[in-house]
Design a protein around this motif. Structure first.
Motif, PDB file in Angstrom:
ATOM      1  N   GLU A   1      17.310  50.984  91.014  1.00  0.00           N
ATOM      2  CA  GLU A   1      17.894  51.392  89.733  1.00  0.00           C
ATOM      3  C   GLU A   1      17.586  52.862  89.444  1.00  0.00           C
ATOM      4  O   GLU A   1      18.454  53.624  89.017  1.00  0.00           O
ATOM      5  N   ILE A   2      16.337  53.239  89.689  1.00  0.00           N
ATOM      6  CA  ILE A   2      15.918  54.620  89.420  1.00  0.00           C
ATOM      7  C   ILE A   2      16.592  55.583  90.387  1.00  0.00           C
ATOM      8  O   ILE A   2      16.977  56.698  90.012  1.00  0.00           O
ATOM      9  N   GLN A   3      16.766  55.163  91.635  1.00  0.00           N
ATOM     10  CA  GLN A   3      17.470  56.003  92.600  1.00  0.00           C
ATOM     11  C   GLN A   3      18.915  56.238  92.168  1.00  0.00           C
ATOM     12  O   GLN A   3      19.457  57.333  92.353  1.00  0.00           O
ATOM     13  N   CYS A   4      19.543  55.229  91.602  1.00  0.00           N
ATOM     14  CA  CYS A   4      20.902  55.394  91.078  1.00  0.00           C
ATOM     15  C   CYS A   4      20.914  56.430  89.956  1.00  0.00           C
ATOM     16  O   CYS A   4      21.848  57.247  89.856  1.00  0.00           O
ATOM     17  N   PHE A   5      19.907  56.408  89.099  1.00  0.00           N
ATOM     18  CA  PHE A   5      19.792  57.386  88.006  1.00  0.00           C
ATOM     19  C   PHE A   5      19.764  58.803  88.564  1.00  0.00           C
ATOM     20  O   PHE A   5      20.557  59.669  88.152  1.00  0.00           O
ATOM     21  N   PHE A   6      18.864  59.061  89.499  1.00  0.00           N
ATOM     22  CA  PHE A   6      18.714  60.419  90.016  1.00  0.00           C
ATOM     23  C   PHE A   6      19.879  60.826  90.917  1.00  0.00           C
ATOM     24  O   PHE A   6      20.249  62.007  90.963  1.00  0.00           O
ATOM     25  N   THR A   7      20.454  59.873  91.629  1.00  0.00           N
ATOM     26  CA  THR A   7      21.619  60.196  92.454  1.00  0.00           C
ATOM     27  C   THR A   7      22.794  60.629  91.590  1.00  0.00           C
ATOM     28  O   THR A   7      23.464  61.638  91.877  1.00  0.00           O
ATOM     29  N   ALA A   8      23.052  59.880  90.523  1.00  0.00           N
ATOM     30  CA  ALA A   8      24.146  60.237  89.618  1.00  0.00           C
ATOM     31  C   ALA A   8      23.893  61.598  88.972  1.00  0.00           C
ATOM     32  O   ALA A   8      24.807  62.431  88.856  1.00  0.00           O
ATOM     33  N   TRP A   9      22.655  61.837  88.563  1.00  0.00           N
ATOM     34  CA  TRP A   9      22.319  63.126  87.945  1.00  0.00           C
ATOM     35  C   TRP A   9      22.463  64.257  88.956  1.00  0.00           C
ATOM     36  O   TRP A   9      22.970  65.333  88.641  1.00  0.00           O
ATOM     37  N   GLY A  10      22.027  64.014  90.199  1.00  0.00           N
ATOM     38  CA  GLY A  10      22.138  65.045  91.219  1.00  0.00           C
ATOM     39  C   GLY A  10      23.585  65.405  91.515  1.00  0.00           C
ATOM     40  O   GLY A  10      23.939  66.594  91.632  1.00  0.00           O
ATOM     41  N   ILE A  11      24.452  64.406  91.639  1.00  0.00           N
ATOM     42  CA  ILE A  11      25.875  64.661  91.896  1.00  0.00           C
ATOM     43  C   ILE A  11      26.491  65.437  90.733  1.00  0.00           C
ATOM     44  O   ILE A  11      27.236  66.414  90.926  1.00  0.00           O
ATOM     45  N   ALA A  12      26.176  65.003  89.506  1.00  0.00           N
ATOM     46  CA  ALA A  12      26.714  65.692  88.328  1.00  0.00           C
ATOM     47  C   ALA A  12      26.220  67.131  88.261  1.00  0.00           C
ATOM     48  O   ALA A  12      26.973  68.049  87.899  1.00  0.00           O
ATOM     49  N   ALA A  13      24.949  67.360  88.617  1.00  0.00           N
ATOM     50  CA  ALA A  13      24.391  68.716  88.562  1.00  0.00           C
ATOM     51  C   ALA A  13      25.030  69.621  89.606  1.00  0.00           C
ATOM     52  O   ALA A  13      25.330  70.794  89.327  1.00  0.00           O
ATOM     53  N   VAL A  14      25.248  69.098  90.808  1.00  0.00           N
ATOM     54  CA  VAL A  14      25.892  69.900  91.860  1.00  0.00           C
ATOM     55  C   VAL A  14      27.310  70.286  91.449  1.00  0.00           C
ATOM     56  O   VAL A  14      27.734  71.447  91.591  1.00  0.00           O
ATOM     57  N   LEU A  15      28.069  69.338  90.912  1.00  0.00           N
ATOM     58  CA  LEU A  15      29.420  69.638  90.443  1.00  0.00           C
ATOM     59  C   LEU A  15      29.399  70.632  89.278  1.00  0.00           C
ATOM     60  O   LEU A  15      30.280  71.495  89.171  1.00  0.00           O
ATOM     61  N   ALA A  16      28.391  70.509  88.419  1.00  0.00           N
ATOM     62  CA  ALA A  16      28.279  71.425  87.279  1.00  0.00           C
ATOM     63  C   ALA A  16      28.007  72.852  87.744  1.00  0.00           C
ATOM     64  O   ALA A  16      28.584  73.812  87.220  1.00  0.00           O
ATOM     65  N   LEU A  17      27.118  73.010  88.718  1.00  0.00           N
ATOM     66  CA  LEU A  17      26.817  74.348  89.227  1.00  0.00           C
ATOM     67  C   LEU A  17      27.989  74.927  90.002  1.00  0.00           C
ATOM     68  O   LEU A  17      28.207  76.143  90.015  1.00  0.00           O
ATOM     69  N   ALA A  18      28.765  74.060  90.664  1.00  0.00           N
ATOM     70  CA  ALA A  18      29.919  74.532  91.422  1.00  0.00           C
ATOM     71  C   ALA A  18      31.089  74.886  90.516  1.00  0.00           C
ATOM     72  O   ALA A  18      31.827  75.850  90.779  1.00  0.00           O
ATOM     73  N   PHE A  19      31.276  74.131  89.424  1.00  0.00           N
ATOM     74  CA  PHE A  19      32.412  74.346  88.516  1.00  0.00           C
ATOM     75  C   PHE A  19      31.940  74.342  87.057  1.00  0.00           C
ATOM     76  O   PHE A  19      32.196  73.384  86.322  1.00  0.00           O
ATOM     77  N   PRO A  20      31.229  75.382  86.626  1.00  0.00           N
ATOM     78  CA  PRO A  20      30.726  75.407  85.237  1.00  0.00           C
ATOM     79  C   PRO A  20      31.798  75.857  84.251  1.00  0.00           C
ATOM     80  O   PRO A  20      31.686  76.894  83.588  1.00  0.00           O
ATOM     81  N   VAL A  21      32.855  75.070  84.148  1.00  0.00           N
ATOM     82  CA  VAL A  21      34.004  75.437  83.314  1.00  0.00           C
ATOM     83  C   VAL A  21      34.329  74.297  82.356  1.00  0.00           C
ATOM     84  O   VAL A  21      33.789  73.190  82.458  1.00  0.00           O
ATOM     85  N   ARG A  22      35.249  74.568  81.447  1.00  0.00           N
ATOM     86  CA  ARG A  22      35.563  73.627  80.370  1.00  0.00           C
ATOM     87  C   ARG A  22      36.042  72.280  80.896  1.00  0.00           C
ATOM     88  O   ARG A  22      35.655  71.234  80.389  1.00  0.00           O
ATOM     89  N   TRP A  23      36.931  72.288  81.914  1.00  0.00           N
ATOM     90  CA  TRP A  23      37.483  71.021  82.373  1.00  0.00           C
ATOM     91  C   TRP A  23      36.418  70.133  83.004  1.00  0.00           C
ATOM     92  O   TRP A  23      36.503  68.915  82.935  1.00  0.00           O
ATOM     93  N   MET A  24      35.379  70.753  83.602  1.00  0.00           N
ATOM     94  CA  MET A  24      34.293  69.934  84.151  1.00  0.00           C
ATOM     95  C   MET A  24      33.458  69.330  83.024  1.00  0.00           C
ATOM     96  O   MET A  24      32.978  68.196  83.136  1.00  0.00           O
ATOM     97  N   TRP A  25      33.287  70.072  81.925  1.00  0.00           N
ATOM     98  CA  TRP A  25      32.627  69.504  80.749  1.00  0.00           C
ATOM     99  C   TRP A  25      33.387  68.259  80.276  1.00  0.00           C
ATOM    100  O   TRP A  25      32.792  67.220  79.989  1.00  0.00           O
ATOM    101  N   ARG A  26      34.694  68.374  80.209  1.00  0.00           N
ATOM    102  CA  ARG A  26      35.510  67.256  79.723  1.00  0.00           C
ATOM    103  C   ARG A  26      35.380  66.048  80.655  1.00  0.00           C
ATOM    104  O   ARG A  26      35.263  64.901  80.191  1.00  0.00           O
ATOM    105  N   ILE A  27      35.394  66.305  81.962  1.00  0.00           N
ATOM    106  CA  ILE A  27      35.294  65.193  82.910  1.00  0.00           C
ATOM    107  C   ILE A  27      33.949  64.486  82.768  1.00  0.00           C
ATOM    108  O   ILE A  27      33.884  63.242  82.679  1.00  0.00           O
ATOM    109  N   GLN A  28      32.872  65.243  82.742  1.00  0.00           N
ATOM    110  CA  GLN A  28      31.548  64.616  82.698  1.00  0.00           C
ATOM    111  C   GLN A  28      31.296  63.925  81.363  1.00  0.00           C
ATOM    112  O   GLN A  28      30.699  62.835  81.321  1.00  0.00           O
ATOM    113  N   LEU A  29      31.732  64.515  80.265  1.00  0.00           N
ATOM    114  CA  LEU A  29      31.582  63.844  78.970  1.00  0.00           C
ATOM    115  C   LEU A  29      32.416  62.571  78.919  1.00  0.00           C
ATOM    116  O   LEU A  29      31.983  61.553  78.358  1.00  0.00           O
TER     117      LEU A  29
END
Length: 530
Positions: free
Chosen positions: A432-460
């Motif tokens: 369960e905890i690995q799923c938490f950090f895996t999801a956060w890691g994927i979201a963080a990588v996408l955020a650093l790669a595309f720090p734009v408005r549409w990525m905010w909308r997708i993640q929210l």
């Protein structure tokens, strides 16, 4: 100081908040959830939703758990028992592993065994799935899970000091802070972010000061250990003297003697405490003539974390020590500070106010780091004719997105993993905890790669949908649905579902607002000046 004292404080407020803002946001989020960690744990064990929650006399519960432990953990040097309460209907027990035959101390972390028992039937709740539940968030907000504990607590302590500096410098900087609290101008860009930051900061200002300072106090012996180490080379000896329990170096005599019944000791302790119930029982060296039993009063009967404690002889049942009023002024002051931080004393209403204040703290930190980016962006765009932004601002944008929206996704995935990971799988809590950090890691990588408005909308949107559907997932995976739990009076489960639904809708509303808002300038993110 050329610009004056207030302007210097503004600079200090900005950088002391920004440099540690993403860690503070995680600490505030996980710490806020921890106010209801028992309720979160209950929701994450749907097998217990259908069980009877009848209130059982504490003496009966103590007798039943004693019988089970004498069968399951007779060779263990120490038992830890938590009796039922309004927030936790079951009896929980854990015990230390039996010592090695050669007397050698176990290396590494000691793996305690655990069991939960239905106090009505006396049967072990073996069907409940294994999970860290709400305790994961509690430990996460100061231990950071995968990081070495000592490093994590130093990092959190340093961030807390930065937080105190940011709070006091913010008070000095905003000369109209209380007047601005009643002012909010939506749709005004930077002005709106500043209004939101001021409102969430002032709304719970006493709470922010209290929770930050008391957080440092809880770890004071780690940050300033010199005085304690001079008197107590062994830390266990200090806590034994502080809490009135058995000496840390107590050893078994090797002479077998049956353990005294726990029920009479529970009744005697409650009588001495004017009817206040027992919360925890610690049994040392059960089955040995040197055995002792320590009873601690249940939470919610005083602010101080230094709860009244009684220690009895484990064979005769005679009272050995009475720590009804433990320590002097310094000890009691620390106990009150510690108790204020963890909030275990609070009634449901007060705990709810603490929770709302914690959410205000999350919003204060989030709006603070976002405000810096909003203020800096026009400067970058004006300085560069090609419409690009500098590496520093792009990095902050990515950290803001990954640290705020990414954490929301990780939390929602943690709850979904609790219901979708097979119940009988080995090492299930860690998965369960690995799923938490895996999801956060994927979201963080996408955020650093595309720090734009549409990525905010997708993640929210992803986080909002996952949270909003938790009340639907709950009955589909064996739990009590929202209306069923309300009908049964199972308010911890119903409350979790309602909060998840409300929070999910809030995130979806934020996503919609981002789509409706007009971006001031179209940025060419492919051109980033380093």
């Amino acid at each position: 100081m050329k610009e004056g004292f207030r302007q210097s404080m503004a600079w200090l407020h900005t950088w002391s908040g920004l440099l540690v803002g993403w860690v503070l946001f995680m600490v505030f989020c996980c710490g806020t959830i921890s106010y209801f960690r028992d309720e979160v744990t209950l929701w994450m064990k749907p097998e217990l939703h259908q069980d009877s929650h009848e209130v059982v006399e504490q003496g009966v519960a103590a007798t039943r758990i004693q019988q089970l432990l004498e069968q399951r953990a007779s060779s263990s040097p120490r038992w830890f028992i938590t009796l039922p309460s309004e927030r936790e209907p079951s009896v929980r027990a854990s015990w230390a592993p039996a010592p090695a035959k050669d007397g050698a101390k176990p290396r590494g972390r000691r793996r305690f065994e655990n069991v939960s028992v239905d106090p009505v039937t006396g049967q072990e709740m073996s069907a409940a799935r294994e999970t860290r539940g709400g305790d994961f968030f509690y430990r996460m907000h100061f231990d950071m899970h995968y990081m070495p504990v000592i490093w994590a607590r130093w990092i959190v302590g340093i961030c807390a000091m930065f937080m105190l500096v940011a709070i006091f410098s913010g008070i000095v900087t905003h000369k109209r802070i209380f007047k601005d609290f009643f002012t909010f101008r939506p749709g005004k860009g930077q002005r709106s972010w500043l209004d939101a930051h001021n409102a969430t900061a002032v709304l719970a200002l006493p709470y922010h000061l209290m929770i930050t300072y008391t957080g440092l106090v809880t770890l004071m012996f780690m940050y300033l250990p010199q005085g304690l180490n001079a008197v107590y080379p062994e830390r266990d000896a200090f806590y034994a003297d502080l809490n009135g329990g058995p000496k840390a170096d107590a050893k078994a005599s090797g002479i077998h003697a049956p353990l005294t019944p726990l029920a009479p000791l529970v009744a005697q302790a409650s009588k001495l405490w004017d009817g206040a119930p027992v919360g925890r029982i610690t049994v040392n060296l059960a089955g040995d003539s040197a055995a002792s039993v320590t009873l601690t009063q249940q939470d919610a009967h005083g602010i101080s974390n230094n709860l009244p404690t009684l220690t009895f002889d484990g064979v005769s049942g005679g009272l050995l020590t009475d720590m009804t009023k433990p320590g002097g002024a310094a000890v009691e002051t620390r106990g009150v500070m510690y108790g204020l931080h963890i909030g275990r004393f609070a009634s449901p209403l007060l705990r709810g106010l603490f929770f709302l204040s914690g959410l205000a703290g999350c919003a204060m930190v989030a709006t603070g780091v976002l405000l810096w980016a909003v203020k800096e962006r026009p400067k970058h765009l004006k300085a560069r004719a090609n419409g690009s932004i500098g590496f520093g601002l792009r990095l902050v944008d990515g950290l803001n997105l990954g640290g705020i929206a990414g954490l929301m996704i990780a939390m929602s995935v943690f709850f979904w993993a609790n219901r979708l990971v097979p119940v009988g799988l080995q090492g299930r809590p860690d998965l369960e905890i690995q799923c938490f950090f895996t999801a956060w890691g994927i979201a963080a990588v996408l955020a650093l790669a595309f720090p734009v408005r549409w990525m905010w909308r997708i993640q929210l949107a992803v986080a909002g949908v996952l949270f909003a559907l938790l009340p639907v997932l709950n009955p589909l995976t064996g739990g009590a649905g929202l209306f069923a739990s309300m009908a049964q009076g199972l308010w911890p489960v119903a409350g979790f579902d309602l909060v998840a639904l409300l929070f999910g809708c809030t995130l979806l509303w934020a996503c919609k607002r981002l789509g409706a808002a007009k971006a001031p300038v179209k940025m060419k993110m492919a051109k980033v000046a380093v």
